[in-house]
Structures are given as C-alpha cells and as structure tokens.
Design a protein around this motif. Structure first.
Motif, mmCIF file in Angstrom:
data_model
loop_
_atom_site.group_PDB
_atom_site.id
_atom_site.type_symbol
_atom_site.label_atom_id
_atom_site.label_comp_id
_atom_site.label_asym_id
_atom_site.label_seq_id
_atom_site.Cartn_x
_atom_site.Cartn_y
_atom_site.Cartn_z
ATOM 1 N N PHE A 31 -8.334 4.852 -0.054
ATOM 2 C CA PHE A 31 -7.771 4.437 1.109
ATOM 3 C C PHE A 31 -8.585 4.922 2.173
ATOM 4 C CE2 PHE A 31 -4.449 3.677 -1.789
ATOM 5 C CZ PHE A 31 -3.956 2.495 -1.664
ATOM 6 N N ASP A 51 -4.050 0.558 7.674
ATOM 7 C CA ASP A 51 -4.521 -0.100 6.765
ATOM 8 C C ASP A 51 -5.061 -1.666 7.360
ATOM 9 O OD1 ASP A 51 -3.637 1.294 4.068
ATOM 10 O OD2 ASP A 51 -1.567 1.144 4.995
ATOM 11 N N GLU A 99 0.834 -1.096 0.027
ATOM 12 C CA GLU A 99 0.044 0.040 0.011
ATOM 13 C C GLU A 99 0.942 1.064 -0.021
ATOM 14 O OE1 GLU A 99 -0.501 -2.611 1.751
ATOM 15 O OE2 GLU A 99 -2.682 -3.219 1.911
#
Length: 856
Positions: A225, A570, A205
């Motif tokens: 995101f 994340d 990511e």
C-alpha cells in the motif's frame, strides 16, 4: 461471474425452464413469444395525449432520435412529475430492483436466496436513514420528491406486470406472489445510500491490511500500500485558504481473529452481488480547460464516470426546461439522471456545467467493541458497561415465511460482524488465534467483542438536495453554496460557466479523528480513536480559475503535500491523472471538442514503457515460434491498448501473469492482485530491487527467484494462455476480442440460464482501454480480461455554445429489451463516438421521433 446471479437461485430457475421446455411450445415461449409479443407490451407511448390527475397544466415531452426525453413544463411541480412519469415509462424494472436493494427487501422480490443480503442491508439501516432524511427535509425538497413520486405512481396506476417491463414475465414464473408497490419519496432517497456504498472509500483496504498483518511484516504491508507517487499530479496545487488542522497519528494494527475478518469480508461482499464489486479503478475522469487554452476562448468541461458494467445503463439522460423560465419555475437543465431520483445529477444548465469523480475519502472506520462477558447485551464505553441499542427487523420473503433478525448498534454504529448465512455456524479454533492477540502497541484484543461500523452515510443527509442546487445554480458562488449540502459520497465537483470561469470543490463529511489514520480496525472501548467532528467546509480543498488554465480530476490525490487533515491514505495512484494533464499541457494547439474526444478515448498504457524493456532483455535463442512472434509484437507495440492491437493482447496477458506469479504465493487467495493503479505502483517500485523477497516463488524450495525469473516465466505463461484461449496464430490475437464488453441485465441477465440471459443481455462489443488508462475499461487479473467496469457515459460541454456539446452512454435510453433504443448507443460507446446533446427546442423538435402531451 457470480454477482447478482445468486438472486434467483439457479436450481429453481432450472426447474422452471425444464418444465417449460417439456411443455408444448416452451422453446417458442422464450425464443419468439416473449421477444416478439410480450416485450412490446411495455414500450411506452411517445406520441399523442395522455390525461393525468395531479398536473397543473400541459407538459410537452419530445423524444429525440436517440429516444431521449426533452420536457417542457410551466411549473416546477409539473417538471418533476413528468420526469417521474418518463422514468417509469422507460426504466421501471431498474427502479424497482434498485429500491429493493436500498430498502433491504430483495427477498420480497426474489425469494429466500436474498435473506442474507437483506439482513446485512437492514443492519446498515439505509431505509431508516432515508426516512429520517425525508422527515427532516424542507418544504421545497419535499415538494420536488413528492411531485416526482406522483409522476411515477401516475404511470403505475395504468400499468402493471409486463406492461411495465419484460422482466416481470420471467419474475412471474419465479415469484408469482410478487406485487408491485406504489413508489414513495423514501424509495428515491435510499438510492443515495446505495451510491454511497458503491463509492464508499477504504473499508475493504482496512480489512485487507488487518488480514495481511497475519502473514506479512508491517513493512511488507506498507510496501503493498505505497504512498501516492510524488511524480503524479494532485488536483489542487495551491490551497485557497490555509487549513488549521493537525496531522493524524498512525493507527495501530490489532491482531483480529480470522473468523471475524472472514465474517466482515463476507458481509461486505453481499452487496457486491447487487451493486457490483468495488474496484481499484472505479472512480472517473473529469477535466475543465479554461478559455485561454481553447479555440473558442471559453471553457470546455469533460466527464466520464467509471462504474460497473450493467444493462441498462445506470444513467438516464434527460432535458428539462421551464417555459417560461420564472422565479417559480427556473429550471433549464440537461444531462444525466438516475431512474428513481428527480433532477439531473451530472450535466449543464443555461449558465454552468458540472461533473463528478469520486474522492474516495476515508469515511468508514471499524471499531472493535468490548462485550461484557457477564451480560452480552452490553458493551464497554469509556470504562462503563452500556446497553447495545437494538431493533428488530422482519424480512418478508415472497413465497416463504418471514425471517426476523435483531440489529445491534453501539455509539459508533451498527454491529456488522454478525453473520447470517453459512458462516454463522462455522466452527473455528478461537483459542489458537487468541493466543497471539496482542497488537504491536501492547493493546490486548478482548476475548468477547464485536465489530461496529462508523460511516458518514448513516447520518441523515441526502446528496440530492445539493444536486437540485446545482441544477439551478447560475454561477460559481451558487454552485459552491449548493456543494455545502453534498455530505456523502464525497465527490470531486468540477465547474465551468458561460462567464469563462472554471472551478473545483471537494465537499463532504470527512471525519477528524482523535487519534489514528483509519488504516486498521481500532479499539472502540477507550474512546481514543473516536471522531470529533468533520473537516470544516471552508478548509476543504477548492480552486477557482487556477493559473494553469485547467483542472483535472481522476480520483488522484486532492490536496498538495502538507495539507494537515487526513482525507484518505488510499488514493488512486494517479496514472490516469498524469496522462490527462500531459495531454492538456502538450496539446498541439488550442483545444477543441475533437481533441477532448481524443483524450477521452486515449489508450496509452503507462505500464508499457516501464515493463516492456524488461521483456526485451529476455534470451530469445530458445523461444518457440509463437514466443518469437509475441516478442516481436511487443517490440513493435506503441503502448496503445487498441482493440485491434496484438501487442496490447500480449502485454496485458504478460501483466496478468506477472502479478499472479509474483504475489499469489505470498497472499491469501481473497487478496490476490486484481489489477489497478495500486498494483502498477507496487510493481513500479519493486523493479528497483531485483532481489526483493517477494519475487521469490515459495513453491520452489531449491531456488530463489528474482525479477528476471518472474519476467521470463510470466512471458512464457502469457504466450501459452494466448495459444490456449485465442488460437495458435498470433496474427489473430487482439486485445478487443479478449477485453470485449458484454452488457448484462443486473438481475435476470446473470441467472446462469441461457434462455433468460439471451432475452436481456447484449454484446460482446470489442473495446480497447484497460486499467489505469484514460479510456478506463476495467478487467480482472483474477477472473479474466472481459470488461467489468467502464466509462458509464462520456460528456463534453462547450460553454461557448451549449448546442455543440456531445455525449454518449453505454447502452441506450430504454430499459425495455428489444426496444429500438435498448442498445443503440453501445456501438457508439465502444468506438468512442458521440451524438449531440440537443439543447435548443427548435433543434429538438426538428429531430423528434415522438411528441407526447401530458394534460391535466
């Protein structure tokens, strides 16, 4: 699917196969001789007696009717010696391949096609780190590893080539000079590094965000995101201790040249070929329910880790008992091990049970290091030029010449932006890129630079010492003490015990940064983004007997809002966790084993009730007959992704095209949506704005598309795909055939040559489930619907009576093709069926299909 097939080099295989087929009996060799004669040479002895040097006393190994070994020994040494022996009996090819991955020596096994992968593995230095772990271990840990190693080598002493596994017959055609080396303790420890990479967190990511900033605004990148949804649960609702840290600052986003990002992407993907690609859904489910909610009045613990599909199973089930149990031999443990590693990774002993899911903390940072323009052997650190640390690595290539590389490291870690294969000579116009290389915070990217990786797994620390502590723990305090040694990969550790307690601990080395949130690559030359330590263990989230009467983990956010330390930005977005909690809280009565089984097999797709209503708004007046049939299948669908469901087939096809039509025109090809919980949340938020610019199809210059246009186009595309791929009759469309699981040998089973693949692969098995569903059988929006990751095993432990515990894993206990236990579990797994986790010796002996005595 590409993955590990590149290992062999299809041209070389093709030449060998053609030569064999031209020779008399070539087809007979693969269709009859190998499966009917050679394969049986590797089937292990499971009855009688075998005398082995190195044992203290006799060891009994019973094999139950699933082929699972139950080991009874009088000393700890003999227990682990016997475990090494039975691992080698059943899974040595798997062990051999894994150790070559962990050591960066695939070229010694498979030839020159793996030099590039080995070069990257050597750059990471897993073997050096594992050697340092071995050198620094205490006496007990060293004795465990040495006893296990001696057991493996006791088997290798009398077995070689096809007596170890059928794969060596094929390898002998491709790499005739390959020699099997003795096992070493470091071979076991390197597998911990491989698992840490597989569960590594957010480096992908971090690179992706840097790439997307080249074409999207920071706001659009943030949109892709999104934050963890507030309507989904966290694991720890109330912190037991109040942390004292401070909230992180936001990272800047440096404009990094496309060439550099391409090299980083390429190098990271090299290990996807060997270990399977990291997916958004790969992680796991686990939950523990306290006695207040169960029919027995005692806890039940459930776990199903999600990992890449493979053959044989990544897990090897084993049962180990000291007889008698004493201070010197105090093991009584059953569950799942890794072939190649001593102990039980996930399972239960006589007092406690435990399970794992991945935390996915941000334990990797990419540092841009400024290189001295006058001396490329130096980089800048806090205003001074310092020398790179360097080491030379020689990659030995079976059937070829050795290859030598130089590995450079900075104070942050190894330089991973070097390229070793076709990218290294790629000519790009750097000047064009450098023209705009100033980040939004005003920091200029240096003209001469490299990228170094800081990663907690490159510091010596083995998770297996914690595992051996779990194996012997007798209560929550013992379990939590052992968890202190679990540094990487950080896992959600779930606990239940026979005293009625349930608990949760997040362990692991999670860095504290001077500055930044780890979302983007950062300057390394200033020191302002350096790590200054790790979150103290006592301030990591944990829970013990929470008032809710349950603990559920599914890779979702761990701490409640307000937790001051950064664990990651994340998380998995919590769709599985939300469903698990809902099923626990709304159980129709007291919970029993059968209800837990139904939970592990739950097929509810949370996307259904959100997005099907948008399809129902379509104008049906101009539908074709099959579009009308598909519309009716969706209208009647109960949002369950069952294998026999036509509605699920239509919806998942719609969902695939919905993501593709919405984003493929906006994103670089490498970062097209591939499914998973992040994209579920992105779309769940985007539908709130029907005119979001991302709905517009850039390929149509005369119209600006909206949400409704994307829904209509995606539904029509889905029907056309179903007609083309699965026939014109909608009555024959079903999700199980589209989504079937085929178990492929991780090496030879992906060669691209049917004669070889047929030897080792099994399937397809129709399955239900999908992305972000509790029965988490993953698939790829990019590549297609076939299952590519899955619940690698399912385990349910009844703390009121361990004999009631049940389990299943994906393939079979044996790693030997054509053995009766090679794939006998697959139909059970595909249909959410289970078999008993036998515990009492009397029950084991009564069902045993073999009783082997290992004698000094």
């Amino acid at each position: 699917m590409k993955k590990f097939g590149k290992i062999l080099g299809r041209i070389l295989i093709g030449v060998v196969i053609i030569a064999l087929l031209l020779a008399a009996g070539g087809l007979f060799y693969f269709k009859s001789y190998l499966p009917n004669t050679v394969a049986k040479q590797s089937f292990p002895q499971i009855d009688g007696e075998i005398h082995l040097q190195g044992l203290d006393g006799p060891v009994d190994v019973y094999r139950d009717n699933m082929g699972i070994p139950h080991i009874y020994a009088s000393t700890q040494h003999d227990m682990f010696f016997a475990q090494g022996y039975v691992h080698a009996q059943d899974r040595f090819w798997q062990m051999d391949a894994w150790r070559h991955i962990g050591s960066g020596t695939l070229s010694e096994m498979f030839g020159s096609g793996q030099v590039e992968t080995d070069a990257f593995l050597r750059t990471l230095g897993w073997k050096q780190t594992a050697q340092a772990e071995w050198d620094g271990m205490g006496d007990e840990s060293r004795s465990i590893l040495q006893a296990y190693t001696d057991g493996v080598n006791a088997y290798l002493k009398d077995h070689d080539g096809t007596a170890l596994s059928l794969e060596y017959a094929v390898l002998g055609l491709l790499s005739p000079d390959y020699k099997i080396a003795p096992w070493t303790p470091v071979n076991s420890l390197t597998w911990g590094k491989a698992m840490a990479w597989d569960l590594r967190g957010n480096m992908g990511e971090e690179i992706e965000r840097a790439v997307l900033l080249k074409t999207l605004t920071p706001q659009q990148v943030d949109q892709l995101f999104p934050p963890y949804p507030s309507d989904h649960p966290v694991i720890v609702n109330q912190l037991a201790t109040e942390p004292t840290g401070s909230a992180p600052t936001q990272s800047i986003g440096l404009d990094i040249p496309t060439e550099t990002l391409t090299a980083l992407q390429h190098n990271a993907s090299l290990l996807d070929l060997a270990l399977g690609p990291q997916g958004d859904g790969i992680g796991s489910n686990s939950w523990a329910v306290s006695g207040s909610r169960t029919t027995t009045g005692q806890p039940i613990l459930a776990n199903d880790p999600h990992l890449s599909i493979q053959m044989p199973s990544i897990w090897y089930q084993v049962d180990m008992h000291c007889q008698p149990k004493s201070a010197d031999c105090n093991l009584e443990v059953a569950g799942f091990s890794f072939a190649g590693v001593p102990g039980v990774i996930i399972g239960h002993n006589d007092k406690i049970a435990w399970g794992f899911t991945n935390v996915g903390p941000d334990v990797m940072d990419l540092f841009i290091e400024k290189v001295n323009p006058d001396n490329p052997n130096q980089y800048e650190a806090d205003g001074k030029w310092v020398d790179f640390e360097t080491r030379t690595e020689t990659i030995n290539v079976v059937g070829g010449d050795p290859v030598t590389i130089t590995v450079r490291s900075t104070r942050h870690g190894p330089v991973i932006s070097e390229t070793y294969g076709p990218l290294k000579d790629e000519n790009t116009d750097k000047a064009k890129d450098f023209e705009a290389f100033k980040d939004r915070a005003g920091i200029e990217l240096p003209e001469h630079y490299v990228v170094a990786l800081a990663w907690t797994a490159l510091k010596p620390s083995s998770p297996f010492e914690a595992i051996w502590g779990f194996d012997k723990a007798q209560n929550w305090d013992d379990f939590r003490t052992a968890a202190r040694a679990f540094h990487v990969p950080a896992q959600n550790l779930l606990h239940a015990d026979t005293s009625g307690n349930i608990g949760y601990q997040m362990p692991g080395d999670v860095p504290i940064r001077k500055k930044g949130d780890g979302r983007f690559p950062v300057p390394g030359w200033t020191g302002e983004y350096d790590w200054v330590g790790y979150i103290p263990f006592d301030q990591l989230p944990y829970a013990f007997n929470p008032p809710e009467g349950y603990i559920a983990t599914a890779n979702n956010q761990v701490p409640p809002s307000g937790y001051p330390y950064l664990i990651t930005a994340d998380w998995d977005y919590g769709f599985r966790a939300n469903r698990i909690v809902d099923l626990i809280k709304n159980a129709p009565g007291k919970i029993d084993i059968a209800y837990i089984q139904s939970m592990q097999g739950d097929l509810f797709d949370a996307n259904g009730p959100v997005f099907v209503p948008y399809v129902m708004k379509l104008d049906t007046s101009k539908f074709s007959a099959n579009e009308t049939a598909a519309y009716n299948l969706l209208k009647d669908w109960n949002f369950q992704a069952r294998a026999d469901s036509g509605g699920a087939a239509v919806f998942e096809a719609f969902w695939r095209h919905f993501l593709q039509n919405t984003f493929n025109d906006d994103l670089p090809k490498r970062y097209w949506p591939d499914g998973g919980s992040r994209w579920n949340e992105v779309m769940r938020e985007m539908i709130k704005n029907p005119n979001d610019p991302l709905w517009d199809d850039k390929s149509t210059t005369d119209v600006v598309e909206t949400l409704d246009d994307m829904v209509a186009k995606s539904f029509a595309d889905a029907v056309r795909e179903l007609e083309s791929s699965y026939g014109k009759d909608p009555a024959k469309w079903n999700w199980g055939d589209m989504h079937a699981a085929t178990f492929r040998n991780q090496t030879l089973g992906k060669s691209g040559v049917g004669l070889i693949e047929d030897l080792f692969n099994r399937g397809p098995f129709p399955v239900g489930g999908g992305e972000a569903i509790v029965d988490a059988t993953g698939w790829s929006v990019i590549d297609g619907y076939e299952t590519n990751w899955l619940p690698s095993m399912r385990m349910i432990v009844d703390m009121s009576n361990l004999n009631n515990s049940v389990t299943v894993h994906t393939t079979g206990e044996s790693g030997h093709a054509y053995h009766p236990h090679y794939a006998d579990m697959s139909p059970l797994w595909a249909n959410i069926k289970y078999y008993p986790m036998l515990w009492d010796q009397k029950a084991v002996a009564s069902q045993a299909e073999g009783h082997l005595q290992l004698l000094p």
